[in-house]
Design a protein around this motif. Sequence first.
Motif, short mmCIF file in Angstrom:
data_model
loop_
_atom_site.label_atom_id
_atom_site.label_comp_id
_atom_site.label_asym_id
_atom_site.label_seq_id
_atom_site.Cartn_x
_atom_site.Cartn_y
_atom_site.Cartn_z
N LEU A 14 0.82 -1.21 0.00
CA LEU A 14 0.00 0.00 0.00
C LEU A 14 0.85 1.27 0.00
O LEU A 14 0.48 2.27 -0.61
CB LEU A 14 -0.97 0.00 1.18
CG LEU A 14 -2.06 -1.05 1.11
CD1 LEU A 14 -2.88 -1.06 2.39
CD2 LEU A 14 -2.96 -0.83 -0.11
N LYS A 15 2.02 1.22 0.64
CA LYS A 15 2.92 2.38 0.63
C LYS A 15 3.43 2.62 -0.79
O LYS A 15 3.44 3.76 -1.27
CB LYS A 15 4.08 2.16 1.59
CG LYS A 15 4.99 3.35 1.68
CD LYS A 15 6.08 3.14 2.72
CE LYS A 15 6.96 4.37 2.80
NZ LYS A 15 8.01 4.22 3.80
N VAL A 16 3.83 1.56 -1.47
CA VAL A 16 4.29 1.69 -2.86
C VAL A 16 3.17 2.21 -3.74
O VAL A 16 3.37 3.12 -4.56
CB VAL A 16 4.83 0.34 -3.39
CG1 VAL A 16 5.09 0.41 -4.89
CG2 VAL A 16 6.10 -0.06 -2.65
N VAL A 17 1.98 1.68 -3.57
CA VAL A 17 0.82 2.13 -4.36
C VAL A 17 0.58 3.62 -4.11
O VAL A 17 0.41 4.39 -5.05
CB VAL A 17 -0.45 1.32 -4.01
CG1 VAL A 17 -1.69 1.97 -4.61
CG2 VAL A 17 -0.31 -0.11 -4.50
N GLY A 18 0.59 4.04 -2.86
CA GLY A 18 0.32 5.43 -2.53
C GLY A 18 1.36 6.38 -3.09
O GLY A 18 1.02 7.39 -3.72
N VAL A 19 2.62 6.07 -2.89
CA VAL A 19 3.70 6.95 -3.34
C VAL A 19 3.75 7.02 -4.87
O VAL A 19 3.82 8.11 -5.45
CB VAL A 19 5.06 6.48 -2.77
CG1 VAL A 19 6.21 7.24 -3.40
CG2 VAL A 19 5.08 6.65 -1.26
N THR A 20 3.69 5.89 -5.53
CA THR A 20 3.79 5.90 -7.00
C THR A 20 2.53 6.50 -7.63
O THR A 20 2.61 7.22 -8.63
CB THR A 20 4.05 4.50 -7.57
OG1 THR A 20 3.04 3.60 -7.14
CG2 THR A 20 5.42 3.98 -7.16
N SER A 21 1.38 6.26 -7.04
CA SER A 21 0.14 6.83 -7.57
C SER A 21 0.16 8.34 -7.47
O SER A 21 -0.23 9.04 -8.40
CB SER A 21 -1.08 6.29 -6.82
OG SER A 21 -1.21 4.91 -7.01
N ARG A 23 2.75 10.32 -7.40
CA ARG A 23 3.73 10.82 -8.37
C ARG A 23 3.13 10.82 -9.78
O ARG A 23 3.27 11.79 -10.53
CB ARG A 23 5.00 9.97 -8.33
CG ARG A 23 6.11 10.50 -9.22
CD ARG A 23 7.38 9.65 -9.15
NE ARG A 23 7.75 9.27 -7.80
CZ ARG A 23 7.93 8.01 -7.39
NH1 ARG A 23 7.78 7.00 -8.22
NH2 ARG A 23 8.27 7.75 -6.14
N GLU A 24 2.47 9.76 -10.16
CA GLU A 24 1.87 9.65 -11.49
C GLU A 24 0.77 10.69 -11.69
O GLU A 24 0.67 11.30 -12.75
CB GLU A 24 1.32 8.25 -11.73
CG GLU A 24 2.39 7.19 -11.89
CD GLU A 24 3.28 7.41 -13.10
OE1 GLU A 24 2.76 7.79 -14.17
OE2 GLU A 24 4.50 7.22 -12.98
N ILE A 25 -0.05 10.88 -10.66
CA ILE A 25 -1.12 11.88 -10.76
C ILE A 25 -0.54 13.28 -10.89
O ILE A 25 -0.96 14.07 -11.75
CB ILE A 25 -2.06 11.79 -9.54
CG1 ILE A 25 -2.84 10.48 -9.57
CG2 ILE A 25 -3.02 12.99 -9.50
CD1 ILE A 25 -3.57 10.16 -8.26
N GLU A 26 0.44 13.60 -10.06
CA GLU A 26 1.06 14.93 -10.12
C GLU A 26 1.68 15.19 -11.49
O GLU A 26 1.51 16.27 -12.06
CB GLU A 26 2.11 15.08 -9.03
CG GLU A 26 1.51 15.17 -7.64
CD GLU A 26 2.55 15.11 -6.53
OE1 GLU A 26 3.72 14.78 -6.81
OE2 GLU A 26 2.17 15.40 -5.38
N VAL A 29 -1.11 15.70 -14.11
CA VAL A 29 -1.76 17.00 -13.96
C VAL A 29 -0.86 18.11 -14.50
O VAL A 29 -1.32 18.97 -15.26
CB VAL A 29 -2.15 17.27 -12.48
CG1 VAL A 29 -2.50 18.73 -12.25
CG2 VAL A 29 -3.29 16.36 -12.07
N ARG A 30 0.41 18.09 -14.15
CA ARG A 30 1.33 19.12 -14.65
C ARG A 30 1.39 19.11 -16.18
O ARG A 30 1.38 20.15 -16.82
CB ARG A 30 2.73 18.91 -14.07
CG ARG A 30 2.84 19.32 -12.63
CD ARG A 30 4.29 19.26 -12.14
NE ARG A 30 4.33 19.41 -10.71
CZ ARG A 30 4.49 18.42 -9.84
NH1 ARG A 30 4.65 17.18 -10.27
NH2 ARG A 30 4.50 18.65 -8.55
N ASP A 31 1.43 17.92 -16.75
CA ASP A 31 1.49 17.78 -18.21
C ASP A 31 0.20 18.30 -18.86
O ASP A 31 0.25 19.03 -19.84
CB ASP A 31 1.71 16.31 -18.58
CG ASP A 31 1.91 16.10 -20.06
OD1 ASP A 31 2.78 16.79 -20.65
OD2 ASP A 31 1.20 15.26 -20.64
#
Length: 68
Positions: A14-21, A23-26, A29-31
């Motif tokens: 769950l920590k990996v899911v949270g951190v990578t998710s 990052r991907e969302i950010e 959104v920036r793109d």
Amino acid sequence: MNEDRFNMDIRKFLKVVGVTSQREIENAVRDALAKGKLGESALLKPRVILSIPELGLEYVVDGETGLA
């Protein structure tokens, strides 16, 4: 079943899911903002689907995330 090991493995996953998710969302959104595909005050509606085929589990979490 080793409850401690099981609990630790789930927490790591769950920590990996949270951190990578996040990052991907950010990054997405920036793109999208840079390309003009998303407004500065957009409301996003993320959805996460947790699936564990061995258990026949499919759990859906819907949310809302505002940019402004």
